[in-house]
Motif scaffolding. Sequence first.
Motif, PDB file in Angstrom:
ATOM      1  N   ARG A 202       0.843  -1.202   0.000  1.00  0.00           N
ATOM      2  CA  ARG A 202       0.000   0.000   0.000  1.00  0.00           C
ATOM      3  C   ARG A 202       0.877   1.250   0.000  1.00  0.00           C
ATOM      4  N   GLY A 203       0.373   2.304  -0.664  1.00  0.00           N
ATOM      5  CA  GLY A 203       1.062   3.578  -0.645  1.00  0.00           C
ATOM      6  C   GLY A 203       2.286   3.654  -1.540  1.00  0.00           C
ATOM      7  N   ILE A 204       2.445   2.683  -2.454  1.00  0.00           N
ATOM      8  CA  ILE A 204       3.581   2.711  -3.382  1.00  0.00           C
ATOM      9  C   ILE A 204       3.047   2.560  -4.806  1.00  0.00           C
ATOM     10  N   ASP A 205       3.874   2.931  -5.771  1.00  0.00           N
ATOM     11  CA  ASP A 205       3.488   2.862  -7.181  1.00  0.00           C
ATOM     12  C   ASP A 205       3.978   1.549  -7.769  1.00  0.00           C
ATOM     13  N   TYR A 206       3.066   0.687  -8.187  1.00  0.00           N
ATOM     14  CA  TYR A 206       3.449  -0.569  -8.815  1.00  0.00           C
ATOM     15  C   TYR A 206       2.329  -1.060  -9.717  1.00  0.00           C
ATOM     16  N   SER A 207       2.699  -1.847 -10.715  1.00  0.00           N
ATOM     17  CA  SER A 207       1.702  -2.472 -11.576  1.00  0.00           C
ATOM     18  C   SER A 207       1.510  -3.940 -11.225  1.00  0.00           C
ATOM     19  N   ASN A 208       2.552  -4.577 -10.670  1.00  0.00           N
ATOM     20  CA  ASN A 208       2.512  -6.001 -10.366  1.00  0.00           C
ATOM     21  C   ASN A 208       3.314  -6.282  -9.104  1.00  0.00           C
ATOM     22  N   ALA A 209       2.794  -7.155  -8.261  1.00  0.00           N
ATOM     23  CA  ALA A 209       3.483  -7.565  -7.045  1.00  0.00           C
ATOM     24  C   ALA A 209       3.509  -9.086  -6.982  1.00  0.00           C
ATOM     25  N   VAL A 210       4.601  -9.628  -6.477  1.00  0.00           N
ATOM     26  CA  VAL A 210       4.781 -11.074  -6.366  1.00  0.00           C
ATOM     27  C   VAL A 210       5.025 -11.422  -4.903  1.00  0.00           C
ATOM     28  N   LEU A 211       4.182 -12.280  -4.339  1.00  0.00           N
ATOM     29  CA  LEU A 211       4.351 -12.721  -2.953  1.00  0.00           C
ATOM     30  C   LEU A 211       5.521 -13.691  -2.866  1.00  0.00           C
ATOM     31  N   LEU A 217      13.123 -11.280   8.907  1.00  0.00           N
ATOM     32  CA  LEU A 217      13.460 -10.368   9.994  1.00  0.00           C
ATOM     33  C   LEU A 217      12.274 -10.030  10.880  1.00  0.00           C
ATOM     34  N   ASN A 218      11.074 -10.081  10.331  1.00  0.00           N
ATOM     35  CA  ASN A 218       9.861  -9.776  11.084  1.00  0.00           C
ATOM     36  C   ASN A 218       8.829 -10.861  10.802  1.00  0.00           C
ATOM     37  N   PRO A 219       8.666 -11.833  11.691  1.00  0.00           N
ATOM     38  CA  PRO A 219       7.775 -12.968  11.417  1.00  0.00           C
ATOM     39  C   PRO A 219       6.310 -12.590  11.271  1.00  0.00           C
ATOM     40  N   HIS A 220       5.950 -11.368  11.605  1.00  0.00           N
ATOM     41  CA  HIS A 220       4.563 -10.926  11.472  1.00  0.00           C
ATOM     42  C   HIS A 220       4.315 -10.208  10.147  1.00  0.00           C
ATOM     43  N   ALA A 221       5.346 -10.106   9.317  1.00  0.00           N
ATOM     44  CA  ALA A 221       5.233  -9.431   8.021  1.00  0.00           C
ATOM     45  C   ALA A 221       5.417 -10.435   6.894  1.00  0.00           C
ATOM     46  N   VAL A 222       4.927 -10.064   5.709  1.00  0.00           N
ATOM     47  CA  VAL A 222       5.158 -10.850   4.503  1.00  0.00           C
ATOM     48  C   VAL A 222       5.949  -9.995   3.520  1.00  0.00           C
ATOM     49  N   LEU A 223       6.682 -10.668   2.632  1.00  0.00           N
ATOM     50  CA  LEU A 223       7.510  -9.971   1.660  1.00  0.00           C
ATOM     51  C   LEU A 223       6.922 -10.060   0.261  1.00  0.00           C
ATOM     52  N   PHE A 224       6.954  -8.940  -0.439  1.00  0.00           N
ATOM     53  CA  PHE A 224       6.569  -8.865  -1.845  1.00  0.00           C
ATOM     54  C   PHE A 224       7.732  -8.270  -2.637  1.00  0.00           C
ATOM     55  N   ARG A 225       7.880  -8.688  -3.874  1.00  0.00           N
ATOM     56  CA  ARG A 225       8.668  -7.966  -4.848  1.00  0.00           C
ATOM     57  C   ARG A 225       7.666  -7.230  -5.722  1.00  0.00           C
ATOM     58  N   ALA A 226       7.793  -5.905  -5.853  1.00  0.00           N
ATOM     59  CA  ALA A 226       6.796  -5.119  -6.580  1.00  0.00           C
ATOM     60  C   ALA A 226       7.473  -4.059  -7.427  1.00  0.00           C
ATOM     61  N   GLY A 227       6.850  -3.758  -8.565  1.00  0.00           N
ATOM     62  CA  GLY A 227       7.371  -2.723  -9.443  1.00  0.00           C
ATOM     63  C   GLY A 227       6.450  -2.477 -10.610  1.00  0.00           C
ATOM     64  N   VAL A 228       6.902  -1.671 -11.529  1.00  0.00           N
ATOM     65  CA  VAL A 228       6.153  -1.329 -12.732  1.00  0.00           C
ATOM     66  C   VAL A 228       6.773  -2.056 -13.912  1.00  0.00           C
ATOM     67  N   LEU A 235      11.538  -3.510  -6.288  1.00  0.00           N
ATOM     68  CA  LEU A 235      12.015  -3.432  -4.910  1.00  0.00           C
ATOM     69  C   LEU A 235      11.341  -4.477  -4.027  1.00  0.00           C
ATOM     70  N   LEU A 236      12.012  -4.786  -2.927  1.00  0.00           N
ATOM     71  CA  LEU A 236      11.507  -5.736  -1.950  1.00  0.00           C
ATOM     72  C   LEU A 236      10.791  -4.962  -0.848  1.00  0.00           C
ATOM     73  N   TRP A 237       9.556  -5.376  -0.533  1.00  0.00           N
ATOM     74  CA  TRP A 237       8.735  -4.665   0.440  1.00  0.00           C
ATOM     75  C   TRP A 237       8.263  -5.603   1.540  1.00  0.00           C
ATOM     76  N   SER A 238       8.313  -5.105   2.770  1.00  0.00           N
ATOM     77  CA  SER A 238       7.756  -5.802   3.929  1.00  0.00           C
ATOM     78  C   SER A 238       6.368  -5.227   4.194  1.00  0.00           C
TER      79      SER A 238
END
Length: 269
Positions: A202-211, A217-228, A235-238
């Motif tokens: 949320r709050g970022i500019d992307y066309s596609n995200a991959v789970l 580092l944070n077991p309560h978060a999930v990681l996505f690779r997202a971009g245009v 970039l990698l996002w938590s």
Amino acid sequence: MKAVLPPAWCYPQPTLFLSIPTSATTVDSTPSSLTRGEPGTVFTPDANSDPLNSPYPIPWTWILNTHAELRQLSHADIRYYRSPAIVSPDGAYITYSRIQMSIDDRFFRSTISSVMFLETVKTGELQTITASSPLAIDLDGHDATGTGPSGVASLLIPVSWSESGDRLLARQFEGLLSTSIASDYAVIWERDSQRTTTLSPRGIDYSNAVLLGWSHLNPHAVLFRAGVLGDDPWLLWSVTEAETKLAAGDQPTVYGQTQQPLWSGAQVN
């Protein structure tokens, strides 16, 4: 989400499918089991196996082959496919998905959806897990008669348990057929509360995200690779319910044991 390039996962041109940029972070997704908390080597599916080149691919080759086989029929029945199953670390639960395809002679008017099951091993009790992403909501309540929206793919498949087995992570893939509009959502089921949450960057500019999995580092978060599409690097996002932030130096991790039951794969109607 926004589409910025001509159709990138069009049928029948599988060589144009989306793929994660080569800078994507590493994950371990071996056929026999998932990693027990140690990030591993990158998993590279075949070019046709997933539109987003996800480490947890949807059965894209089966989808294309099924449509090619049945598109000339005047009336094609619904076709089904069952995913591999993932067993929780304590062996108490097993989860898998049933994917269904309603076929039109024009691929962009077909419909691909799924039901994800969670089975209590001791009792055999089944429950379903659903996403609250846009296409999943549109398809909710429609049966397998093809009365729901056409030209869409909305698939929920299990990815990983948490290390203690108290949470389940699933990949919700959504896209419009024959377009470049496709992206992932993370669906998290909590055992104690029976609560299901759907997350995306949320709050970022992307066309596609991959789970990619849980954050190391944070077991309560999930990681996505997202971009245009067309831009580099992605970039990698938590991502949590509260925030989306850059995750430089983090790596995805997954837990649980995969199984290939006899009933996995294409189903006989």
